[in-house]
Structure formats: C-alpha cells, structure tokens
Scaffold this active site. Structure first.
Site, mmCIF file in Angstrom:
data_model
loop_
_atom_site.group_PDB
_atom_site.id
_atom_site.type_symbol
_atom_site.label_atom_id
_atom_site.label_comp_id
_atom_site.label_asym_id
_atom_site.label_seq_id
_atom_site.Cartn_x
_atom_site.Cartn_y
_atom_site.Cartn_z
ATOM 1 N N LYS A 13 -6.277 -1.544 9.295
ATOM 2 C CA LYS A 13 -6.091 -2.980 9.537
ATOM 3 C C LYS A 13 -4.783 -3.257 10.270
ATOM 4 O O LYS A 13 -4.749 -4.003 11.241
ATOM 5 C CB LYS A 13 -6.109 -3.764 8.203
ATOM 6 C CG LYS A 13 -7.396 -3.622 7.421
ATOM 7 C CD LYS A 13 -7.377 -4.453 6.149
ATOM 8 C CE LYS A 13 -6.275 -4.069 5.167
ATOM 9 N NZ LYS A 13 -6.388 -2.691 4.643
ATOM 10 N N ARG A 88 -7.581 -11.364 -0.017
ATOM 11 C CA ARG A 88 -7.919 -10.123 -0.684
ATOM 12 C C ARG A 88 -8.711 -10.345 -1.967
ATOM 13 O O ARG A 88 -9.081 -9.380 -2.618
ATOM 14 C CB ARG A 88 -6.617 -9.425 -1.042
ATOM 15 C CG ARG A 88 -6.542 -7.961 -0.656
ATOM 16 C CD ARG A 88 -5.138 -7.538 -0.974
ATOM 17 N NE ARG A 88 -4.869 -6.167 -0.829
ATOM 18 C CZ ARG A 88 -4.192 -5.652 0.205
ATOM 19 N NH1 ARG A 88 -3.809 -6.415 1.193
ATOM 20 N NH2 ARG A 88 -3.911 -4.384 0.216
ATOM 21 N N ARG A 127 0.902 8.519 5.985
ATOM 22 C CA ARG A 127 1.363 7.343 6.746
ATOM 23 C C ARG A 127 2.889 7.230 6.733
ATOM 24 O O ARG A 127 3.542 7.422 5.721
ATOM 25 C CB ARG A 127 0.760 6.074 6.143
ATOM 26 C CG ARG A 127 1.367 4.796 6.694
ATOM 27 C CD ARG A 127 0.487 3.601 6.459
ATOM 28 N NE ARG A 127 0.349 3.213 5.065
ATOM 29 C CZ ARG A 127 -0.429 2.199 4.661
ATOM 30 N NH1 ARG A 127 -1.113 1.493 5.529
ATOM 31 N NH2 ARG A 127 -0.514 1.912 3.382
ATOM 32 N N ARG A 160 5.887 4.634 2.487
ATOM 33 C CA ARG A 160 5.785 3.574 1.484
ATOM 34 C C ARG A 160 5.632 4.176 0.095
ATOM 35 O O ARG A 160 4.887 5.116 -0.088
ATOM 36 C CB ARG A 160 4.590 2.682 1.804
ATOM 37 C CG ARG A 160 4.940 1.620 2.821
ATOM 38 C CD ARG A 160 3.755 0.874 3.314
ATOM 39 N NE ARG A 160 2.841 0.440 2.261
ATOM 40 C CZ ARG A 160 1.721 -0.233 2.500
ATOM 41 N NH1 ARG A 160 1.392 -0.530 3.744
ATOM 42 N NH2 ARG A 160 0.943 -0.592 1.516
ATOM 43 N N ARG A 171 -4.980 1.603 -5.923
ATOM 44 C CA ARG A 171 -5.210 0.593 -4.876
ATOM 45 C C ARG A 171 -6.663 0.592 -4.420
ATOM 46 O O ARG A 171 -7.220 -0.454 -4.133
ATOM 47 C CB ARG A 171 -4.275 0.837 -3.694
ATOM 48 C CG ARG A 171 -2.840 0.396 -4.022
ATOM 49 C CD ARG A 171 -1.836 1.001 -3.092
ATOM 50 N NE ARG A 171 -2.058 0.623 -1.722
ATOM 51 C CZ ARG A 171 -1.694 1.361 -0.675
ATOM 52 N NH1 ARG A 171 -1.101 2.517 -0.859
ATOM 53 N NH2 ARG A 171 -1.925 0.941 0.534
HETATM 54 P P1 ADP Z 1 -4.264 -0.422 6.609
HETATM 55 O O1 ADP Z 1 -3.382 -1.501 7.176
HETATM 56 O O2 ADP Z 1 -5.713 -0.813 6.603
HETATM 57 O O3 ADP Z 1 -3.804 0.066 5.277
HETATM 58 P P2 ADP Z 1 -3.075 1.339 8.662
HETATM 59 O O4 ADP Z 1 -3.295 0.655 9.960
HETATM 60 O O5 ADP Z 1 -1.715 1.276 8.061
HETATM 61 O O6 ADP Z 1 -4.189 0.843 7.585
HETATM 62 O O7 ADP Z 1 -3.521 2.866 8.824
HETATM 63 C C1 ADP Z 1 -3.348 3.806 7.751
HETATM 64 C C2 ADP Z 1 -2.902 5.146 8.322
HETATM 65 O O8 ADP Z 1 -3.984 5.750 9.050
HETATM 66 C C3 ADP Z 1 -1.730 5.079 9.308
HETATM 67 O O9 ADP Z 1 -0.954 6.241 9.125
HETATM 68 C C4 ADP Z 1 -2.400 5.067 10.684
HETATM 69 O O10 ADP Z 1 -1.574 5.678 11.668
HETATM 70 C C5 ADP Z 1 -3.658 5.918 10.432
HETATM 71 N N1 ADP Z 1 -4.849 5.441 11.163
HETATM 72 C C6 ADP Z 1 -5.230 4.172 11.439
HETATM 73 N N2 ADP Z 1 -6.409 4.148 12.098
HETATM 74 C C7 ADP Z 1 -6.816 5.438 12.215
HETATM 75 C C8 ADP Z 1 -7.960 6.081 12.802
HETATM 76 N N3 ADP Z 1 -8.942 5.376 13.379
HETATM 77 N N4 ADP Z 1 -8.017 7.423 12.726
HETATM 78 C C9 ADP Z 1 -7.028 8.154 12.144
HETATM 79 N N5 ADP Z 1 -5.924 7.606 11.590
HETATM 80 C C10 ADP Z 1 -5.815 6.263 11.612
HETATM 81 P P1 ADP Z 2 -2.783 -1.688 2.439
HETATM 82 O O1 ADP Z 2 -3.375 -2.392 3.597
HETATM 83 O O2 ADP Z 2 -2.336 -0.309 2.749
HETATM 84 O O3 ADP Z 2 -3.576 -1.798 1.181
HETATM 85 P P2 ADP Z 2 -0.827 -3.825 2.182
HETATM 86 O O4 ADP Z 2 0.405 -3.579 2.926
HETATM 87 O O5 ADP Z 2 -1.818 -4.804 2.718
HETATM 88 O O6 ADP Z 2 -1.482 -2.403 1.946
HETATM 89 O O7 ADP Z 2 -0.496 -4.278 0.698
HETATM 90 C C1 ADP Z 2 0.447 -3.590 -0.111
HETATM 91 C C2 ADP Z 2 0.512 -4.268 -1.486
HETATM 92 O O8 ADP Z 2 0.993 -5.613 -1.328
HETATM 93 C C3 ADP Z 2 -0.820 -4.413 -2.208
HETATM 94 O O9 ADP Z 2 -1.159 -3.254 -2.942
HETATM 95 C C4 ADP Z 2 -0.545 -5.614 -3.102
HETATM 96 O O10 ADP Z 2 0.238 -5.275 -4.236
HETATM 97 C C5 ADP Z 2 0.317 -6.497 -2.208
HETATM 98 N N1 ADP Z 2 -0.504 -7.437 -1.403
HETATM 99 C C6 ADP Z 2 -0.643 -7.455 -0.046
HETATM 100 N N2 ADP Z 2 -1.471 -8.440 0.339
HETATM 101 C C7 ADP Z 2 -1.882 -9.065 -0.792
HETATM 102 C C8 ADP Z 2 -2.761 -10.139 -1.065
HETATM 103 N N3 ADP Z 2 -3.412 -10.791 -0.087
HETATM 104 N N4 ADP Z 2 -2.948 -10.498 -2.362
HETATM 105 C C9 ADP Z 2 -2.314 -9.859 -3.367
HETATM 106 N N5 ADP Z 2 -1.492 -8.832 -3.193
HETATM 107 C C10 ADP Z 2 -1.269 -8.424 -1.923
#
Ligand code: ADP
Ligand code: ADP
Length: 216
Positions: A13, A88, A127, A160, A171
């Site tokens: 995302k 979410r 990541r 992170r 998560r």
């Molecule tokens: P999210 O915001 O949904 O948690 P991220 O954009 O932070 O996901 O991506 C999670 C990890 O996976 C990062 O280290 C990113 O560089 C990697 N990543 C994202 N998209 C892809 C993909 N299509 N293939 C392989 N790795 C990816």
């Molecule tokens: P990822 O996409 O890798 O799951 P985020 O960076 O979106 O991680 O979120 C990290 C943490 O921040 C979540 O595990 C949660 O604790 C909090 N968080 C983020 N967005 C929300 C939301 N919309 N509602 C509640 N908690 C959130």
C-alpha cells in the site's frame, strides 16, 4: 480523485500509494506514517497510539478518524488524496463516508491489493524505511541504491519495531478480523476493484492505475 488502497500489512500500500499520488497529482495520506510522526514528535496522540502500535493492535477508531479528518481538510487535499492504511475497520469506513458525503466529496475508487499471508511475511521482515520521507525499501525486493540510506534524502534507513515476526503475526490476525470486512463493505457500495498484488512492483502499479481509470 479520491482513492483508498486496501490490503494486508505488506501488500504494498505504502509503495503503491506514493506512486499513485504522484501520478494523480494528489496527496498521499498514510495513517501509519502520520501516527509514527506523532510518536516521534512525542505528542499526546503519539504517546497514546504507541502501546497499540507496538503490540500490533489498532489505535482506537475515534482517535484515528479525528486525526485523518483533520488531514483531509487541509488545502493540499482539495484536489483529492490516496489513503493508505485508513480506513481499517467498519466504524472508520462509516465515519469516513459520513464526513465525505456531507462534504459532497465521496470516495471514487477503493483498490484492494490481494496478497497471501505467506507472501507478505518476508516482505515485512525485510522492510526498511526512511524515517524522514516515509519511502519504503526492501533488502531483497527493492533495495536502496546505496545500502542503508534513502535514495531521495540520504537519511539512514530504519527497521520498524512492529515488523518483528511475532508482531507481524498479530498484525495479520488483526487484519483478518477487523480490516478484511471492508472488502465487502466497499463492494456493496460499487466502488471496489481488486488487483493481484503478488507481482513486480511496476506490474502491480499498472493494475492499480488501470483500476482507477474511468472513475472519478
Ligand atoms: P504496506 O504499506 O501495505 O504495509 P509496503 O509498501 O510498505 O506495504 O511494502 C512492504 C514491503 O514489501 C516493503 O519492503 C516494500 O519494499 C516491499 N514490496 C512492496 N511491493 C512489493 C512487490 N510487489 N514485490 C515485492 N516486494 C514488495
Ligand atoms: P502496515 O501497512 O504495514 O500494516 P501501518 O503503517 O499502516 O502498517 O500501521 C502501523 C500501525 O499503526 C498499525 O499496526 C496500527 O497500530 C496503527 N494504525 C495505522 N493505521 C491505523 C488505522 N487506520 N486504525 C487504527 N490503527 C492504525
């Protein structure tokens, strides 16, 4: 244009929202990045959010809704936005819809990035991200040009705390219980498109762009 990206942690995302926002010339609003900035600045909101984030639980709905509503009202969000990580839960989606409908600015498209738990787990544990501009890297799949530093601003990359395996498991459980129901919620509203997130970053991006064309 107003877009929401849905998907489990590690779906891509953040990666895709940054690109999409640039292509659509709108702002990228990541609830996770905003919460981490609040923590780094040691605000009351950041301190309250900390314990939830560190355990892989969600920050309470009202707290996140107020925070995101405030951001969406800023002038830089007038042309639209790409939301990443928010909403979410069903109450967050309902609260968001109420506010946007009252402002006659409904969501145009919700893109659900489909990826299995098996695929996202190694993405999260490998990541690295830039604490300054939020840009994400992966030690294997998307490495920075120079190891350990952000391509854009040169800041030292960090891991992170919540990407540690035991928190990742929690998560994912939180995602399945609380966030997955949003897929049906938005399908019923007729704004959902699903894309396969298990491919190269560029390929996934093209699918997301295609899903956004013809709406809004
Ligand atoms: P999210 O915001 O949904 O948690 P991220 O954009 O932070 O996901 O991506 C999670 C990890 O996976 C990062 O280290 C990113 O560089 C990697 N990543 C994202 N998209 C892809 C993909 N299509 N293939 C392989 N790795 C990816
Ligand atoms: P990822 O996409 O890798 O799951 P985020 O960076 O979106 O991680 O979120 C990290 C943490 O921040 C979540 O595990 C949660 O604790 C909090 N968080 C983020 N967005 C929300 C939301 N919309 N509602 C509640 N908690 C959130």
């Amino acid at each position: 244009m107003r877009v929401v990206l849905l998907g489990p942690p590690g779906a891509g995302k953040g990666t895709q929202a940054a690109r999409l926002a640039e292509a659509l010339r709108v702002v990228h609003l990541s609830s996770g990045d905003i919460l981490r900035a609040e923590r780094a600045a040691r605000t009351r909101l950041g301190q309250e959010a900390q314990r939830y984030m560190d355990s892989g639980a969600l920050v309470p709905d009202e707290v996140v809704l107020e925070m995101m509503a405030g951001r969406m009202q800023s002038s830089d969000a007038e042309a639209g936005f790409v939301l990443d990580g928010f909403p979410r839960t069903i109450p967050q989606a309902e609260g968001l819809d109420r506010r946007l409908e009252a402002a006659h600015r409904p969501i145009d498209r919700v893109v659900n990035i489909e990826v299995s738990d098996e695929v996202v787990t190694p993405r999260l544990t490998g990541r690295w991200s830039c604490p300054k501009d939020g840009r994400v890297y992966h030690e294997q799949y998307s490495p920075p040009k120079s190891a350990g530093t952000c391509d854009i601003c040169g800041t030292a990359l960090v891991r992170r705390r919540d990407d540690e395996p035991s928190v990742v498991r929690q998560r994912l459980a939180t995602y399945h219980a609380e966030t997955k129901p949003l897929i049906d919620y938005y399908r019923r509203r007729g704004v959902l498109a699903s894309v396969n997130g298990d491919g190269e970053i560029d390929v996934v991006f093209e699918s997301i762009r295609a899903a956004c064309r013809g709406s809004g």
